[in-house]
Motif scaffolding. Structure first.
Motif, PDB file in Angstrom:
ATOM      1  N   MET A 189     -15.127  -6.985  -0.385  1.00  0.00           N
ATOM      2  CA  MET A 189     -14.477  -6.918  -1.695  1.00  0.00           C
ATOM      3  C   MET A 189     -15.036  -5.770  -2.526  1.00  0.00           C
ATOM      4  O   MET A 189     -14.297  -5.086  -3.235  1.00  0.00           O
ATOM      5  N   LEU A 190     -16.352  -5.557  -2.455  1.00  0.00           N
ATOM      6  CA  LEU A 190     -16.945  -4.416  -3.160  1.00  0.00           C
ATOM      7  C   LEU A 190     -16.359  -3.100  -2.659  1.00  0.00           C
ATOM      8  O   LEU A 190     -15.982  -2.232  -3.447  1.00  0.00           O
ATOM      9  N   LEU A 191     -16.280  -2.973  -1.356  1.00  0.00           N
ATOM     10  CA  LEU A 191     -15.743  -1.759  -0.767  1.00  0.00           C
ATOM     11  C   LEU A 191     -14.291  -1.553  -1.180  1.00  0.00           C
ATOM     12  O   LEU A 191     -13.900  -0.444  -1.555  1.00  0.00           O
ATOM     13  N   LEU A 192     -13.498  -2.601  -1.132  1.00  0.00           N
ATOM     14  CA  LEU A 192     -12.100  -2.509  -1.541  1.00  0.00           C
ATOM     15  C   LEU A 192     -11.984  -2.115  -3.005  1.00  0.00           C
ATOM     16  O   LEU A 192     -11.166  -1.264  -3.375  1.00  0.00           O
ATOM     17  N   MET A 193     -12.817  -2.728  -3.852  1.00  0.00           N
ATOM     18  CA  MET A 193     -12.794  -2.406  -5.279  1.00  0.00           C
ATOM     19  C   MET A 193     -13.110  -0.929  -5.510  1.00  0.00           C
ATOM     20  O   MET A 193     -12.453  -0.255  -6.289  1.00  0.00           O
ATOM     21  N   PHE A 194     -14.109  -0.408  -4.800  1.00  0.00           N
ATOM     22  CA  PHE A 194     -14.467   0.998  -4.960  1.00  0.00           C
ATOM     23  C   PHE A 194     -13.377   1.914  -4.417  1.00  0.00           C
ATOM     24  O   PHE A 194     -13.111   2.971  -4.982  1.00  0.00           O
ATOM     25  N   CYS A 195     -12.728   1.520  -3.330  1.00  0.00           N
ATOM     26  CA  CYS A 195     -11.643   2.345  -2.772  1.00  0.00           C
ATOM     27  C   CYS A 195     -10.462   2.406  -3.732  1.00  0.00           C
ATOM     28  O   CYS A 195      -9.905   3.480  -3.984  1.00  0.00           O
ATOM     29  N   VAL A 196     -10.075   1.262  -4.281  1.00  0.00           N
ATOM     30  CA  VAL A 196      -8.966   1.230  -5.235  1.00  0.00           C
ATOM     31  C   VAL A 196      -9.333   2.025  -6.485  1.00  0.00           C
ATOM     32  O   VAL A 196      -8.531   2.817  -6.995  1.00  0.00           O
ATOM     33  N   GLY A 197     -10.557   1.846  -6.968  1.00  0.00           N
ATOM     34  CA  GLY A 197     -11.002   2.612  -8.142  1.00  0.00           C
ATOM     35  C   GLY A 197     -10.997   4.105  -7.878  1.00  0.00           C
ATOM     36  O   GLY A 197     -10.599   4.899  -8.735  1.00  0.00           O
ATOM     37  N   GLY A 198     -11.428   4.510  -6.688  1.00  0.00           N
ATOM     38  CA  GLY A 198     -11.421   5.927  -6.335  1.00  0.00           C
ATOM     39  C   GLY A 198     -10.016   6.486  -6.279  1.00  0.00           C
ATOM     40  O   GLY A 198      -9.751   7.598  -6.760  1.00  0.00           O
ATOM     41  N   ASP A 199      -9.079   5.721  -5.705  1.00  0.00           N
ATOM     42  CA  ASP A 199      -7.691   6.178  -5.654  1.00  0.00           C
ATOM     43  C   ASP A 199      -7.095   6.309  -7.053  1.00  0.00           C
ATOM     44  O   ASP A 199      -6.386   7.274  -7.349  1.00  0.00           O
TER      45      ASP A 199
END
Length: 142
Positions: free
Chosen positions: A26-36
């Motif tokens: 979930m942390l990784l997904l959150m950072f990926c979405v935030g980066g996009d």
């Protein structure tokens, strides 16, 4: 929290390990979405009607901000992921969830050796990823 954790002696189960990895995912997904989202934001669009110099300056500032934000995000993810991985490895060695900060009191020599081996393997993996990242960065520049 450490006192509660030590008294509760949470046992390592497949469910606990799955929850740890789900949290990391979930942390990784959150950072990926935030980066996009961050990369799609273009604040310099308002400068399109301005001079080329103002537009170029706004674009440089935005690119610098994105680079710094990416580095901070990577550092935060690395710290969180490192904590989760170290806790999972320690929990697998001990058979129970260890406190966040501790020392090898009341641990067997074999448990301490397993922890040392896990640390050495982790260092090797980090070094390999660092070399691979630098090689990819050099290849991208060409």
């Amino acid at each position: 929290f450490d006192t509660f954790q030590q008294e509760a002696k949470l046992k390592v189960t497949g469910k606990l390990l799955a929850e740890c990895f789900a949290f990391t995912g979930m942390l990784l997904l959150m950072f990926c979405v935030g980066g996009d989202l961050r990369n799609s934001y273009r604040p310099y669009e308002q400068y399109r009607s301005s001079s080329e110099e103002e537009l170029h300056e706004a674009m440089e500032k935005h690119e610098e901000w994105v680079e710094v934000a990416n580095e901070v995000e990577d550092d935060a993810l690395t710290l969180a992921f490192g904590l989760v991985v170290s806790q999972v490895v320690r929990a697998c060695i001990l058979g129970e969830l260890p406190p966040l900060a501790g020392y090898p009191a009341h641990k067997t020599l074999m448990q301490c050796n397993f922890l040392l081996i896990a640390a050495v393997i982790s260092v090797v993996v980090v070094l390999l990823f660092t070399v691979a990242a630098r090689a990819m960065a050099i290849a991208d520049r060409r």
